[in-house]
Design an enzyme around this catalytic site. Sequence first.
Site, mmCIF file in Angstrom:
data_model
loop_
_atom_site.group_PDB
_atom_site.id
_atom_site.type_symbol
_atom_site.label_atom_id
_atom_site.label_comp_id
_atom_site.label_asym_id
_atom_site.label_seq_id
_atom_site.Cartn_x
_atom_site.Cartn_y
_atom_site.Cartn_z
ATOM 1 N N ASP A 15 0.819 -1.219 0.000
ATOM 2 C CA ASP A 15 0.000 0.000 0.000
ATOM 3 C C ASP A 15 0.852 1.269 0.000
ATOM 4 O OD1 ASP A 15 -2.374 -1.316 -0.084
ATOM 5 O OD2 ASP A 15 -2.812 -1.122 2.063
ATOM 6 N N ARG A 95 0.649 4.698 16.788
ATOM 7 C CA ARG A 95 0.269 5.723 15.796
ATOM 8 C C ARG A 95 0.658 7.135 16.206
ATOM 9 N NH1 ARG A 95 0.820 1.812 12.665
ATOM 10 N NH2 ARG A 95 -0.976 0.489 12.264
ATOM 11 N N ASP A 124 -6.935 3.551 12.639
ATOM 12 C CA ASP A 124 -5.608 4.134 12.489
ATOM 13 C C ASP A 124 -5.640 5.502 11.817
ATOM 14 O OD1 ASP A 124 -4.146 2.173 13.816
ATOM 15 O OD2 ASP A 124 -4.061 0.896 12.044
ATOM 16 N N SER A 175 -3.951 -8.486 6.769
ATOM 17 C CA SER A 175 -3.277 -7.215 7.035
ATOM 18 C C SER A 175 -2.702 -7.316 8.448
ATOM 19 C CB SER A 175 -4.297 -6.071 6.952
ATOM 20 O OG SER A 175 -3.840 -4.965 7.702
HETATM 21 N N1 ARG Z 1 -8.094 -3.009 15.578
HETATM 22 C C1 ARG Z 1 -6.814 -2.630 16.082
HETATM 23 C C2 ARG Z 1 -6.786 -1.164 16.395
HETATM 24 O O1 ARG Z 1 -7.572 -0.436 15.872
HETATM 25 C C3 ARG Z 1 -5.684 -3.057 15.173
HETATM 26 C C4 ARG Z 1 -5.379 -2.202 14.002
HETATM 27 C C5 ARG Z 1 -4.300 -2.824 13.201
HETATM 28 N N2 ARG Z 1 -3.984 -2.066 12.030
HETATM 29 C C6 ARG Z 1 -3.717 -2.590 10.832
HETATM 30 N N3 ARG Z 1 -3.392 -1.755 9.918
HETATM 31 N N4 ARG Z 1 -3.764 -3.859 10.580
HETATM 32 O O2 ARG Z 1 -5.985 -0.725 17.166
#
Ligand code: ARG
Length: 420
Positions: A15, A95, A124, A175
């Site tokens: 990506d 993040r 995210d 992912s």
């Molecule tokens: N659901 C989790 C969160 O919002 C994990 C996010 C993981 N991100 C990803 N790009 N796979 O914190």
Amino acid sequence: MVKKKVVLAYSGGLDTSMMLKWIQAEYGMDVISCIMDVGQQTDLKEVEEKAWSLGVLNHYTFDGKEEFAREYVFPAVKANALYMGTYPVSSSLSRPLIAKKVVEVAEMEDADAVAHGCTGKGNDQVRFDLTFKALNPGLQIIAPVREWKFDRNGQIEWAKEHGIPIPVTVDSPYSVDQNLWGRSIEGGILEHPDQMVPDEGVWEWTVDIEDAPDVPEYVKIGFHEGVPSSIDGEDTGPVEILQLLNKKGGEHGIGRIEHMEDRVVGLKTRETYEIPAAEIIINAHQDLEKMVLTKHQKAFKFQVEHTWASIVYQGLWIDPFKQDLDAFIDSTQQNVTGVVTMKLFKGAAKPVARESPFSLYDYNLASFDINTHYDQGDAVGFINLWGLPSVSAWNLKRKIADEGIPELKKKVVPVPTGDS
Ligand code: ARG
């Protein structure tokens, strides 16, 4: 005309590699890539080479492991942070740190914009966008995955046309996001919560409980003011502690989670995680707190913990409210110093012994064996007063059952209506 510049939070995956080219093609901007090591175990040299080969103007690699462990993971330990009682907010924590670094680079490079590779369906994007906006509202935010209309095949087609190397892992339907505090796996069959997580291809850090050793392992975790500081009596750095416990825990099948989660953007999703170190450390930390905090501190902190985890999950790391919660939590951690022995066995990490110089446990008071200044006779009067409201209620209930509801001494006079 001078080209505008954008700093991209680059991961090296498909990506963000595509985004590198896409932004150059669609926005006519120069791209500066930036990757931060938060313990995701990717080959950073390779990522850098890839970035250069895709035509970046400049590239930055940062080792953020120590800062991540100390400034992001450890506050989460103090807060026993578990979103919805389960998820130790591992991705959520990384993040704001990555976004902060991206903004720093943008300011250093005098860039016009920042970019990330998050979709429009996840949490995210909220965490990145809000941190960007809070730290530097003048930067334009570009999130191509929210804009482009590719499906997976279209994306691969476009990538091939533009000479973007397709990673072998592109066959994996998942992912994955990982750092020192945990690994998240999403997508593919996992999007069907009525189906069990497949045995193959999902788990990497943890073994199946069936394959875990048949003998337990014991590990002593030392805490100093609420954060882990030693392992089996040896002073150990934050990063090493997390790596070591992820490894040990994984070998015992500890920290596999899958649950239904409420995303900040309104969706319910099924989420899958591997979080061995988090499971061991939070269990140990909670146990030590039970020994050193008063019951009132513990009860109130429990509510604060829940709020802290929700705020952080929902992208509000930068909100002053989080600082306020931190101030309370930090104040509770002054005495959270001591050692907890953890038993790692067949998928479980359980505290089995603990000690602390600030222990509120007093053997001389608690023991059945000793006659001390705890006067058992005091208990009788205490129980009378403690239970007075409840016992009074039962007395009244009995009286009403026997005699009916008592008449009021004064009759209630109805308020005149003015009709008469
Ligand atoms: N659901 C989790 C969160 O919002 C994990 C996010 C993981 N991100 C990803 N790009 N796979 O914190």
